[in-house]
Design an enzyme around this catalytic site. Structure first.
Site, PDB file in Angstrom:
ATOM      1  N   THR B 167       0.835  -1.084  -0.112  1.00 35.19           N
ATOM      2  CA  THR B 167       0.013  -0.086  -0.025  1.00 35.19           C
ATOM      3  C   THR B 167       0.648   1.364   0.144  1.00 35.19           C
ATOM      4  OG1 THR B 167      -0.028  -0.272   2.187  1.00 35.19           O
ATOM      5  CG2 THR B 167      -1.964  -1.243   1.254  1.00 35.19           C
ATOM      6  N   ASP B 168       1.939   1.375   0.513  1.00 37.79           N
ATOM      7  CA  ASP B 168       2.672   2.611   0.877  1.00 37.79           C
ATOM      8  C   ASP B 168       2.646   3.374  -0.262  1.00 37.79           C
ATOM      9  OD1 ASP B 168       2.670   1.698   3.461  1.00 37.79           O
ATOM     10  OD2 ASP B 168       4.907   1.424   3.557  1.00 37.79           O
TER      11      ASP B 168
END
Lengths: 489, 424
Positions: B167-168
């Site tokens: 996700t980052d």
């Protein structure tokens, strides 16, 4: 044979013959903030501010097998609704933020309990996740950490071994449940619980009860929550040839003897029928038990990867050893010297000693007043407003009581004003506003009282008091009484 | 301290000063503590210095599994999708023996973890170009993903493609795919999870199933699909060039910026909220020309303009996150940025401006301070996200044929990265 007769015929020797082996498992809520976040740990009765809808999914265990207890709880397709409050529920309880580092105050309290139980504390330990998928944990697991082992308590029949002391987070509180959905409240989720497990060495119901009472006394010497639901006692019971049965949910140790007797009979009957399987059973008020679920296996436990290993240093333990709570008998004597009645002592000892001792340092002149602030008035307000004691305690917290006593010491308010100030704060007033009391000048009070006495001479002081209050409803009653006592001899 | 003769996985009896402890040794990066699993299932640590002696009770027997990748059993009759797996929490499983996590790449295992997805669609192809966390990615990873996706969208049987990802920095990949996949003919859906998949409460299941639903739609765009809010009810499908991770941990971390989501997506239905692009037919064009000689710079008060000298040494273009409507220190400021901007632009550095506020559109004409920056030659990118702007600048500057047209290309709405109408 008649059922009750059979029950009463079980004597100590009879129990040893059938090989009764029982151990206690006690879960006690600590009176601190939540274990893995910064939320306060008290239950709330008003309408929740929000609710969140969740679903849980089947997860294969680390080794691929599905634990019997977990399979039993399988809840696929069921919807869970979690209720929360903006000011006392955060992202951690909602499983929307990783757990914070373990609450230091709770850890200290749990360690104190472990030390009082003469346990060995692990220098390094790891927070674990225990799979629970009945929806009572938003994450699908309960966090628990083993802190100490191999302790003992002294009883009239000798030492009873304490196997383990764990620190756990409490589960969410069930509000309602049907086949399709369950509603939980998040106020309880994350409240620290100390779990104490004794060895399965208790061989009569009387010993079980005594051990439970003794453990209860040790727990109450520490900062633990009081009242219904704050302690949960389970008894592991087995007789020779039968697997261990965990009986959960004792609220009252008084029922323990009866329940153990009946469980032993039940196991005897099962053995006769060729059954011996262990299970988790629920204690009923009648002393009977009912089936709850199969025994959990250890496949349910795996590490909490969001937290580092927990190190408990020697220095910390040495510091805690210095501040271990005193036994109740010692405290009782001290409080008596301070002038508290037996009843007040009982109430203060009931989980409020810390607060009392902090506050008495601010205002040492009147122990009775401080005791009333800490216990009596909060209780009175709670029942007046139909709220829980904890909720009132959340508003009338130690800091508020401190401020009120500080104002008293400075002479900004009188002793007689205190209850009124606290009542205002309970009803939503800011402490600063509640402390602004319209002070009737002492001279004015005296003048008015002289007028009242002059008007109707010859009565006793108590009789004038009613008239004084009717004339000056906000008057400091102590002050008025003082003046009356001077005037009426 | 004596050498201790045991390894992770062994069942060992430890002699300590006061007692003996039995347990299975676990891997622990901190070598001063031996981490063991007790019979009760609890893990505890023993400081190595406390161990007087140890004896292995049972050696760890490694169960050697046949290194044969299991196949996904295809279910005929279901709609057909392609799946690209690249790493991240959504494809990471806990490894109890080692005490860490390992990647979930085996198709059979994917099926075991995500049965709902495989009951809903027929996953024809699973491609694993690499496994890495998103913070470890480079533009080369974006290109590899684009190539995997391209192969799948060219397969006439496949209706759409799902890409699972950490996700980052997922929104950078989403932006890159939005530019790399031109004339897209099918839905390309990126998805993720914020909560690990060992827990029953993981957000991965809903995200994946909704991603599949979006991948079966007629939206011929790169989208990101994830939780719309904290409920496990429905997801948002968001335009790949206009989405950003806005929270470090919530399951609805991704939010559309300066636009509405394309759609609300439930496991069994999709409800469109915004206009979207449908396939005009033809073939998807893979256009992965890219230079990573671009940088994203965040301006802060007091920042020395000579920082641009450092960037100019190595980079062809920079996107500066500017303040408010588009401001940097003007000529009257002590650390006036205007001369430095002018100098570097004259010398060939492309300088773009994107909004540090994330939300809202730049407008340099409201204040004279902004006009000075425009006059210096900075390209203002309206409501484009800074991250998208940086990726787009790398893509535009990667095309040598577009030299002289850089400003025009940056201002051209290639994949919905610009929105002329921000709703209330």
């Amino acid at each position: 044979m008649d059922y009750t007769k059979r029950v009463s015929q079980h004597t100590a020797t009879a129990y040893s013959k059938i090989g009764l082996k029982a151990g206690l498992e006690i879960h006690q809520q600590l009176d601190t903030g939540k274990l893995f976040c910064a939320c306060p740990g008290y239950l709330r009765s008003e309408e929740p501010h929000f609710s969140v809808i969740r679903r849980l999914h089947a997860v294969a265990g680390e080794t691929g097998e599905v634990d019997a207890a977990v399979a039993h709880e399988a809840v696929l397709g069921r919807t869970f609704l979690y209720q929360g409050y903006n000011d006392t529920t955060c992202l951690v309880e909602l499983d929307e933020e990783p757990p914070h580092f373990v609450n230091e105050a709770a850890l200290d309290e749990a360690l104190k309990i472990a030390l009082l139980l003469n346990c060995e504390v692990y220098p390094v330990t790891q927070v674990m996740r225990k799979t629970v998928i009945d929806g009572s944990n938003t994450s699908g697991f309960q966090r628990t950490v083993l802190l100490a082992h191999d302790g003992f308590i002294e009883t009239s029949f000798g030492k009873v071994k304490v196997d383990t002391v764990c620190l756990e987070e409490d589960a969410a509180r069930i509000v309602s449940r049907d086949e399709k959905a369950a509603v939980y409240r998040l106020d309880r989720l994350g409240i620290p619980l100390v779990e104490i497990a004794t060895a399965a060495v208790l061989d009569t119901p009387d010993k079980i009860k005594e051990t439970a009472l003794k453990l209860g006394e040790i727990l109450r010497a520490c900062k633990v929550k009081r009242g219904i639901g704050t302690i949960r006692q389970d008894v592991n019971i087995s007789i020779k040839g039968h697997d261990r049965v965990e009986v959960k949910g004792f609220q009252d140790p008084a029922m323990m003897i009866e329940t153990v007797r009946k469980e032993v009979l039940r196991q005897e009957t099962e053995l006769k029928q060729g059954k011996k399987e262990g299970a988790v059973r629920n204690a009923l008020p009648s002393g009977d038990t009912e089936f709850l679920r199969p025994m959990p296996g250890k496949a349910r436990m795996y590490p909490e990867t969001d937290l580092p290993l927990l190190t408990i240093g020697r220095e910390r333990l040495n510091m805690l050893k210095k501040i271990l709570p005193k036994l109740r008998t010692e405290i009782r004597d001290e409080l008596k010297k301070k002038g508290l009645s037996e009843e007040m002592i009982r109430l203060v000892l009931d989980g409020h000693l810390d607060e009392f001792e902090t506050l008495i340092k601010i205002y040492s002149k009147d122990a009775d007043l401080v005791a009333k602030m800490v216990v009596l008035w909060r209780q009175e307000f709670a029942s007046k407003l139909k709220k829980s004691f904890e909720e009132i305690e959340g508003v009338l917290n130690e800091r508020v009581l401190e401020q009120v006593l500080e104002a008293l010491v400075k002479g900004e308010i009188g002793e007689g004003d205190i209850k009124g100030v606290l009542w205002k704060v309970t009803n939503g007033a800011k402490i600063e506003d509640a402390l602004k009391i319209e002070k009737i000048d002492d001279h004015v009070i005296e003048e008015k009282i002289i007028a009242i006495v002059r008007d109707k001479p010859g009565l006793r002081a108590g009789a004038y008091m009613g008239m004084v209050i009717a004339k000056m409803p906000g008057v400091d009653k102590r002050k008025a009484m003082e003046i009356l006592n001077r005037l009426v001899k | 301290m004596a050498e201790l003769g045991f390894n992770a996985g062994d069942e060992v009896r430890f002699r300590l000063a006061q007692e003996e402890v039995d347990g299975i040794v676990l891997e622990n990066p901190d070598s001063s503590v031996v981490l063991i699993k007790l019979k009760s299932g609890y893990n505890v640590g023993i400081p190595r210095d406390n161990i007087l002696a140890s004896r292995v009770l049972k050696k760890y027997e490694r169960v050697v599994k046949e290194e044969k990748k299991s196949e996904v059993k295809r279910k005929k009759g279901l709609p057909v999708l392609g799946l690209v797996v690249t790493g991240g929490t959504i494809a990471a499983k806990l490894d109890a023996k080692r005490g860490g996590t390992s990647w979930l790449t085996d198709p059979g295992e994917l099926m075991r973890f995500y049965p709902e997805l495989f009951e809903m669609v027929d996953v024809k192809t699973i491609d694993v170009p690499f496994m890495t966390s998103s913070e470890a990615m480079t533009s080369e990873h974006w290109i590899k993903i684009a190539e995997s996706v391209k192969k799948m969208v060219d397969d006439p049987e496949i209706k759409g493609v799902i890409v699972t990802h950490g996700t980052d920095f997922l929104h950078y990949t989403a932006a890159a795919l939005s530019f790399f996949l031109q004339d897209l003919t099918k839905p390309v859906v990126l998805t993720y999870s914020q909560r690990s998949i060992d827990r029953a409460s993981s957000d991965a299941n809903l995200n994946l199933v909704c991603a599949a639903r979006a991948a079966l739609s007629d939206v011929a765009e790169v989208m990101l699909v994830g939780h719309a809010n904290l409920n496990d009810e429905y997801c948002h499908a968001m335009r790949g060039s206009k989405v950003r991770k806005m929270h470090s941990s919530r399951r609805d971390a991704f939010q559309p910026i300066n636009c509405e989501p394309i759609a609300k997506v439930w496991p069994d239905k999709i409800e469109f909220i915004s206009e979207y692009r449908k396939s005009p037919g033809g073939k998807t064009v893979l256009d992965t020309s890219f230079t990573d000689k671009v940088a994203l710079v965040k301006f802060y008060p007091g920042q020395d303009p000579s920082i641009l000298d450092l960037y100019a040494l190595k980079f062809k273009g920079v996107v500066i996150e500017v303040g408010g409507l588009g401001h940097l220190p003007p000529s009257e400021a002590k650390h006036n940025w205007v001369p430095a901007l002018k100098k570097h632009i004259r010398q060939g550095l492309v300088i773009c401006a994107a909004a540090q506020t994330i939300y809202g559109r730049l407008d340099p004409f409201v204040y004279s301070n902004g006009r000075e920056i425009v006059d210096a030659g900075v390209i203002f990118l309206d409501d484009m996200l800074p991250e998208t702007a940086m990726v787009k600048l790398g893509w535009v500057l990667g095309h040598f044929g577009w030299k002289g047209k850089v400003k025009e290309k940056m201002k051209e709405n290639v994949s919905g990265e610009l929105n002329e109408r921000i709703a209330v």
